[in-house]
Design a protein around this motif. Structure first.
Motif, mmCIF file in Angstrom:
data_model
loop_
_atom_site.group_PDB
_atom_site.id
_atom_site.type_symbol
_atom_site.label_atom_id
_atom_site.label_comp_id
_atom_site.label_asym_id
_atom_site.label_seq_id
_atom_site.Cartn_x
_atom_site.Cartn_y
_atom_site.Cartn_z
ATOM 1 N N CYS A 1 0.843 -1.214 0.000
ATOM 2 C CA CYS A 1 0.000 0.000 0.000
ATOM 3 C C CYS A 1 0.869 1.252 0.000
ATOM 4 O O CYS A 1 0.732 2.107 0.896
ATOM 5 N N GLY A 2 1.769 1.322 -0.943
ATOM 6 C CA GLY A 2 2.598 2.523 -1.061
ATOM 7 C C GLY A 2 3.517 2.701 0.128
ATOM 8 O O GLY A 2 3.937 3.815 0.424
ATOM 9 N N GLY A 3 3.810 1.626 0.827
ATOM 10 C CA GLY A 3 4.756 1.713 1.940
ATOM 11 C C GLY A 3 4.076 1.930 3.284
ATOM 12 O O GLY A 3 4.736 2.040 4.302
ATOM 13 N N LYS A 4 2.723 1.971 3.306
ATOM 14 C CA LYS A 4 2.042 2.252 4.582
ATOM 15 C C LYS A 4 1.852 0.993 5.419
ATOM 16 O O LYS A 4 1.647 1.064 6.613
ATOM 17 N N VAL A 5 1.855 -0.176 4.779
ATOM 18 C CA VAL A 5 1.641 -1.428 5.516
ATOM 19 C C VAL A 5 2.871 -2.310 5.351
ATOM 20 O O VAL A 5 3.316 -2.540 4.234
ATOM 21 N N MET A 6 3.424 -2.767 6.476
ATOM 22 C CA MET A 6 4.568 -3.680 6.415
ATOM 23 C C MET A 6 4.056 -5.086 6.721
ATOM 24 O O MET A 6 3.349 -5.281 7.714
ATOM 25 N N VAL A 7 4.417 -6.037 5.885
ATOM 26 C CA VAL A 7 3.971 -7.417 6.059
ATOM 27 C C VAL A 7 5.194 -8.287 6.305
ATOM 28 O O VAL A 7 6.215 -8.104 5.660
ATOM 29 N N VAL B 1 12.583 -3.890 -3.169
ATOM 30 C CA VAL B 1 12.650 -2.437 -3.310
ATOM 31 C C VAL B 1 13.902 -1.961 -2.562
ATOM 32 O O VAL B 1 14.370 -2.647 -1.656
ATOM 33 N N PRO B 2 14.438 -0.788 -2.938
ATOM 34 C CA PRO B 2 15.604 -0.300 -2.195
ATOM 35 C C PRO B 2 15.186 0.218 -0.826
ATOM 36 O O PRO B 2 13.996 0.385 -0.566
ATOM 37 N N GLY B 3 16.139 0.465 0.017
ATOM 38 C CA GLY B 3 15.826 1.057 1.318
ATOM 39 C C GLY B 3 16.240 0.156 2.468
ATOM 40 O O GLY B 3 16.547 0.632 3.555
ATOM 41 N N GLY B 4 16.265 -1.152 2.258
ATOM 42 C CA GLY B 4 16.605 -2.075 3.343
ATOM 43 C C GLY B 4 18.105 -2.306 3.481
ATOM 44 O O GLY B 4 18.575 -2.741 4.533
ATOM 45 N N TYR B 5 18.862 -2.034 2.423
ATOM 46 C CA TYR B 5 20.306 -2.294 2.420
ATOM 47 C C TYR B 5 21.015 -1.157 1.701
ATOM 48 O O TYR B 5 20.458 -0.527 0.813
ATOM 49 N N GLN B 6 22.254 -0.925 2.078
ATOM 50 C CA GLN B 6 23.081 0.060 1.381
ATOM 51 C C GLN B 6 23.690 -0.599 0.146
ATOM 52 O O GLN B 6 24.224 -1.706 0.250
ATOM 53 N N ALA B 7 23.632 0.105 -0.983
ATOM 54 C CA ALA B 7 24.228 -0.437 -2.212
ATOM 55 C C ALA B 7 25.714 -0.762 -1.990
ATOM 56 O O ALA B 7 26.235 -1.757 -2.499
ATOM 57 N N HIS C 1 8.716 6.320 -5.676
ATOM 58 C CA HIS C 1 9.388 7.605 -5.515
ATOM 59 C C HIS C 1 10.629 7.416 -4.631
ATOM 60 O O HIS C 1 11.723 7.851 -4.982
ATOM 61 N N ALA C 2 10.414 6.736 -3.509
ATOM 62 C CA ALA C 2 11.492 6.598 -2.516
ATOM 63 C C ALA C 2 12.729 5.921 -3.094
ATOM 64 O O ALA C 2 13.860 6.301 -2.772
ATOM 65 N N GLU C 3 12.531 4.938 -3.968
ATOM 66 C CA GLU C 3 13.677 4.197 -4.496
ATOM 67 C C GLU C 3 14.656 5.090 -5.239
ATOM 68 O O GLU C 3 15.823 4.760 -5.361
ATOM 69 N N ALA C 4 14.173 6.230 -5.721
ATOM 70 C CA ALA C 4 15.025 7.091 -6.548
ATOM 71 C C ALA C 4 15.719 8.184 -5.745
ATOM 72 O O ALA C 4 16.489 8.965 -6.291
ATOM 73 N N ILE C 5 15.453 8.247 -4.432
ATOM 74 C CA ILE C 5 16.050 9.337 -3.650
ATOM 75 C C ILE C 5 16.964 8.825 -2.532
ATOM 76 O O ILE C 5 17.503 9.600 -1.758
ATOM 77 N N THR C 6 17.145 7.511 -2.473
ATOM 78 C CA THR C 6 17.901 6.947 -1.340
ATOM 79 C C THR C 6 19.386 7.328 -1.354
ATOM 80 O O THR C 6 20.058 7.191 -0.344
ATOM 81 N N ASP D 1 10.283 7.589 7.091
ATOM 82 C CA ASP D 1 11.187 6.453 7.366
ATOM 83 C C ASP D 1 12.562 6.683 6.762
ATOM 84 O O ASP D 1 13.546 6.090 7.203
ATOM 85 N N ILE D 2 12.619 7.491 5.702
ATOM 86 C CA ILE D 2 13.921 7.680 5.049
ATOM 87 C C ILE D 2 14.440 9.107 5.213
ATOM 88 O O ILE D 2 15.563 9.394 4.804
ATOM 89 N N ALA D 3 13.627 9.983 5.814
ATOM 90 C CA ALA D 3 14.064 11.377 5.995
ATOM 91 C C ALA D 3 14.935 11.497 7.243
ATOM 92 O O ALA D 3 14.699 10.813 8.239
ATOM 93 N N ARG D 4 15.941 12.359 7.174
ATOM 94 C CA ARG D 4 16.751 12.588 8.381
ATOM 95 C C ARG D 4 16.031 13.569 9.300
ATOM 96 O O ARG D 4 16.032 13.443 10.510
ATOM 97 N N TYR D 5 15.413 14.589 8.697
ATOM 98 C CA TYR D 5 14.642 15.552 9.477
ATOM 99 C C TYR D 5 13.238 15.627 8.890
ATOM 100 O O TYR D 5 13.047 15.363 7.700
ATOM 101 N N GLY D 6 12.279 16.038 9.705
ATOM 102 C CA GLY D 6 10.926 16.146 9.167
ATOM 103 C C GLY D 6 10.034 16.993 10.049
ATOM 104 O O GLY D 6 10.345 17.233 11.227
ATOM 105 N N THR D 7 8.936 17.460 9.473
ATOM 106 C CA THR D 7 7.932 18.186 10.237
ATOM 107 C C THR D 7 6.557 17.861 9.679
ATOM 108 O O THR D 7 6.424 17.575 8.483
ATOM 109 N N THR D 8 5.544 17.910 10.563
ATOM 110 C CA THR D 8 4.177 17.662 10.109
ATOM 111 C C THR D 8 3.425 18.978 9.891
ATOM 112 O O THR D 8 2.203 19.008 9.840
ATOM 113 N N LEU D 9 4.168 20.061 9.751
ATOM 114 C CA LEU D 9 3.517 21.347 9.446
ATOM 115 C C LEU D 9 2.899 21.301 8.053
ATOM 116 O O LEU D 9 3.354 20.558 7.182
#
Ligand SMILES: Cc1cc2nc3c(=O)[nH]c(=O)nc-3n(C[C@H](O)[C@H](O)[C@H](O)COP(=O)(O)OP(=O)(O)OC[C@H]3O[C@@H](n4cnc5c(N)ncnc54)[C@H](O)[C@@H]3O)c2cc1C
Length: 323
Positions: free
Chosen positions: A135-141, A155-161, A274-279, A297-305
């Motif tokens: 579901c676009g990364g919202k549900v982990m199975v 998908v990328p994100g779980g390991y460093q290339a 989208h995420a796979e291309a910015i890691t 999950d992949i951002a170093r900093y973030g805000t919910t503003l």
């Protein structure tokens, strides 16, 4: 049947795709648990020397003029042969347009289970457990990797290339292809992205905008911020599909892979495509009103503003600081 982990080494126009290294990194950990070897499968024509820096125990190279370009049904014929001949513990594909197409077709042809959108595979007491993001990364199975052979699209994100690279070239064994029939698809022309615009894959600062921007008029706010911080505006797919920005600015699976020093994601959920291309970005900062958006999950900093509140203020502050 073997405990080996097979990795499909994806490549395009003489370059190994980054996802191949991610797969090698995953395969190394899996093989340590299964007790097998990591075997890279390299299909193509005159590409035997491409796999110099992949971290595998050996490469099986299949060379044929019919494999010079990626044609799904021809690649499928070769892989079906290799997989059914040796029944490895798992075969890892990138969950890319190439890998997903092959994995799905082979799953049907060989009657093998396919784990899609897999982010990582853990070894627990000798058992292999996968985690997939749905579901676009919202549900982990989570589940046990089906045996004896499982196809896995990662998908990328779980390991460093980097973990999937090696300075030691692996031994390459040439394998004769089966008698190949030409595919139903032919590559007629490789179309380069439109020129004349900036190349977002080379920019150091990207201010990227997603559906959260709400309408075309609001893009101007983002342009002003990008200009103030010396960056360039890029976008997620809905923004480009609406025609609010040109395709040259698209970041993601169907757009460009980027590696800026700063990636500012405004109103972008962080879907896998989208995420796979910015890691490879050095720093990702996310602005999203939904605290559970996967981009965090992949951002170093973030805000919910709300980005529409934040962006004009931020632009003003940057302008003042520069005076
Ligand atoms: C084969 C395939 C290829 C694809 N290729 C690509 C690709 O190359 N690039 C790509 O981007 N997508 C691609 N997609 C689409 C992808 O799956 C997602 O649908 C897309 O990335 C979602 O874009 P988004 O994050 O802008 O929109 P959404 O997922 O709708 O997210 C919008 C986000 O904005 C937040 N938001 C809303 N209002 C505000 C506000 N005022 N302030 C702050 N935050 C707010 C919301 O909380 C939400 O998280 C592809 C899909 C497929 C199937």
């Amino acid at each position: 049947m073997s405990q080996d982990i097979y990795v499909i080494i994806e490549h395009l126009r003489g370059q190994i795709a980054d996802i191949s290294y991610v797969l090698c990194a995953a395969a190394r950990q899996m093989a340590a648990a299964s007790g097998g070897n990591v075997v890279g499968l390299l299909l193509g024509h005159n590409v035997k020397d491409l796999a110099q820096d992949v971290a595998v125990d050996r490469v099986l190279a299949v060379d044929d003029p019919l494999l010079a370009n990626f044609v799904p049904d021809v690649y499928q014929q070769v892989l079906a042969n290799l997989i059914s001949a040796s029944a490895p513990r798992a075969v890892l594909f990138g969950d890319t347009s190439i890998g997903a197409e092959l994995a799905g077709a082979l799953s049907v042809q060989l009657g093998l289970p396919l784990v899609s959108y897999c982010r990582n595979v853990r070894a627990d007491d000798g058992r292999l457990t996968y985690v997939s993001q749905l579901c676009g990364g919202k549900v982990m199975v989570e589940g046990e990797l089906p045996a004896p052979t499982a196809l896995v699209a990662m998908v990328p994100g779980g390991y460093q290339a980097e973990q999937g690279k090696s300075t030691q070239p692996p031994p390459v064994e040439t394998v004769a292809p089966p008698a190949l029939a030409a595919g139903r698809i032919t590559l007629k022309q490789y179309i380069e992205p439109e020129s004349g615009d900036v190349d977002i894959s080379k920019e150091a600062i990207l201010v990227s905008v997603g559906r959260g921007i709400q309408n075309a008029d609001n893009i101007e706010l983002v342009r002003e911020l990008a200009e103030a911080i010396g960056g360039v505006v890029s976008a997620s797919r809905p923004v480009v599909d609406q025609g609010w920005l040109p395709t040259t600015r698209l970041v993601g699976k169907s757009g460009k892979r980027v590696k800026p020093r700063l990636y500012l994601a405004l109103g972008i959920s962080g879907a896998p495509e989208h995420a796979e291309a910015i890691t490879d970005s050095q720093t990702i900062i996310a602005v999203n009103t939904d605290a559970s958006a996967p981009i965090f999950d992949i951002a170093r900093y973030g805000t919910t503003l709300d980005l529409l509140d934040l962006v004009p203020v931020l632009t003003e502050k940057v302008r003042q600081a520069k005076q």
